[in-house]
Design an enzyme around this catalytic site. Structure first.
Site, PDB file in Angstrom:
ATOM      1  N   TYR A   1       0.802  -1.239   0.000  1.00 56.42           N
ATOM      2  CA  TYR A   1       0.000   0.000   0.000  1.00 56.42           C
ATOM      3  C   TYR A   1       0.830   1.282   0.000  1.00 56.42           C
ATOM      4  O   TYR A   1       0.275   2.379   0.026  1.00 56.42           O
ATOM      5  CB  TYR A   1      -0.941  -0.007   1.222  1.00 56.42           C
TER       6      TYR A   1
ATOM      7  N   ASN B   1     -13.173   4.073  -1.181  1.00 55.52           N
ATOM      8  CA  ASN B   1     -12.302   2.911  -0.991  1.00 55.52           C
ATOM      9  C   ASN B   1     -12.899   2.154   0.193  1.00 55.52           C
ATOM     10  O   ASN B   1     -12.621   2.470   1.353  1.00 55.52           O
ATOM     11  CB  ASN B   1     -10.845   3.311  -0.721  1.00 55.52           C
TER      12      ASN B   1
ATOM     13  N   ARG C   1     -10.209 -11.290  -3.478  1.00 58.09           N
ATOM     14  CA  ARG C   1     -10.286  -9.845  -3.731  1.00 58.09           C
ATOM     15  C   ARG C   1     -10.775  -9.529  -5.145  1.00 58.09           C
ATOM     16  O   ARG C   1     -10.998  -8.371  -5.494  1.00 58.09           O
ATOM     17  CB  ARG C   1      -8.920  -9.186  -3.527  1.00 58.09           C
TER      18      ARG C   1
ATOM     19  N   HIS D   1      -9.279   1.571  -5.337  1.00 57.46           N
ATOM     20  CA  HIS D   1      -8.390   0.698  -4.564  1.00 57.46           C
ATOM     21  C   HIS D   1      -6.949   1.109  -4.849  1.00 57.46           C
ATOM     22  O   HIS D   1      -6.595   1.377  -6.009  1.00 57.46           O
ATOM     23  CB  HIS D   1      -8.574  -0.777  -4.933  1.00 57.46           C
TER      24      HIS D   1
HETATM   25  O1  CA2 Z   1      -6.094  -1.721  -2.406  1.00 60.80           O
HETATM   26  C1  CA2 Z   1      -6.954  -1.218  -1.684  1.00 60.80           C
HETATM   27  O2  CA2 Z   1      -7.117  -0.007  -1.578  1.00 60.80           O
HETATM   28  C2  CA2 Z   1      -7.842  -2.126  -0.836  1.00 60.80           C
HETATM   29  O3  CA2 Z   1      -9.151  -1.572  -0.826  1.00 60.80           O
HETATM   30  C3  CA2 Z   1      -7.248  -2.123   0.554  1.00 60.80           C
HETATM   31  C4  CA2 Z   1      -7.943  -3.088   1.517  1.00 60.80           C
HETATM   32  C5  CA2 Z   1      -8.083  -4.470   0.909  1.00 60.80           C
HETATM   33  O4  CA2 Z   1      -8.869  -5.299   1.773  1.00 60.80           O
HETATM   34  C6  CA2 Z   1      -8.718  -4.425  -0.467  1.00 60.80           C
HETATM   35  O5  CA2 Z   1      -8.764  -5.728  -0.985  1.00 60.80           O
HETATM   36  C7  CA2 Z   1      -7.941  -3.537  -1.394  1.00 60.80           C
HETATM   37  C8  CA2 Z   1      -7.156  -3.194   2.815  1.00 60.80           C
HETATM   38  C9  CA2 Z   1      -7.054  -1.928   3.565  1.00 60.80           C
HETATM   39  C10 CA2 Z   1      -6.197  -2.166   4.772  1.00 60.80           C
HETATM   40  O6  CA2 Z   1      -5.017  -1.424   4.618  1.00 60.80           O
HETATM   41  C11 CA2 Z   1      -3.956  -1.731   5.396  1.00 60.80           C
HETATM   42  C12 CA2 Z   1      -2.915  -0.843   5.341  1.00 60.80           C
HETATM   43  C13 CA2 Z   1      -1.799  -1.077   6.090  1.00 60.80           C
HETATM   44  C14 CA2 Z   1      -1.727  -2.203   6.897  1.00 60.80           C
HETATM   45  C15 CA2 Z   1      -2.778  -3.094   6.940  1.00 60.80           C
HETATM   46  C16 CA2 Z   1      -3.894  -2.851   6.197  1.00 60.80           C
END
Ligand code: CA2
Length: 152
Positions: free
Chosen positions: A25, A76, A113, A102
């Site tokens: 991310y 998001n 996903r 996303h």
């Molecule tokens: O890619 C994206 O923006 C997602 O929406 C992010 C979600 C994930 O479940 C989707 O499949 C894709 C996860 C958000 C959690 O973000 C974190 C960031 C840092 C550490 C842990 C989780």
């Protein structure tokens, strides 16, 4: 004409951005992303309302609120994108332009996903461009608002 308002809603765990999983991310925190969006919003002459919640019901309440208070919605929904029928229903009832966002390319990741409950009920989808996707979504939302104003 009054300044258009764009809601930017963030779902569960996005408050952890920049702190964990930078390989997936990136290094930006949600606060830094909000600042970049605010700066771009000034140039686009739109107002943003940037929020994050870890609660499904609150996210749904905010989608309802966007429908009456905003001219476009960027969402998001994080993990709820893949699971929430309730969020799907709320978005279906929301008639403003909606952009699903996303950070990662959800189709290049785990199979669970690949399915999004959000995609069938939004105007368009941006994914896989890292946190730059937020500014890209803002540009797209401003363009959609501009077009809808021309058609009135
Ligand atoms: O890619 C994206 O923006 C997602 O929406 C992010 C979600 C994930 O479940 C989707 O499949 C894709 C996860 C958000 C959690 O973000 C974190 C960031 C840092 C550490 C842990 C989780």
């Amino acid at each position: 004409m009054t300044t258009p308002v764009i809601f930017i809603l963030n779902g569960p765990n996005l408050n952890l951005l920049g702190v964990r999983e930078p390989a997936v991310y990136g290094h930006d925190t949600l606060e830094q992303i909000e600042q970049r969006c605010a700066s771009r919003a000034g140039k686009l002459k739109v107002e943003i309302d940037f929020r994050q919640t870890n609660t499904e019901g609150e996210l749904i309440d905010w989608v309802h609120e966007a429908n009456s208070q905003a001219q476009a919605l960027i969402l998001n929904a994080a993990g709820y994108s893949h699971t929430s029928v309730a969020l799907h229903d709320a978005l279906k009832a929301c008639s403003i332009p909606k952009i699903e966002l996303h950070i990662s390319n959800i189709h290049a990741r785990e199979a669970f996903r690949h399915k999004s409950m959000v995609s069938p009920v939004v105007t368009g989808l941006i994914c896989g461009f890292g946190t730059d996707g937020y500014v890209m979504a803002l540009d797209a939302a401003a363009r959609l608002i501009e077009k809808s104003q021309k058609n009135q």
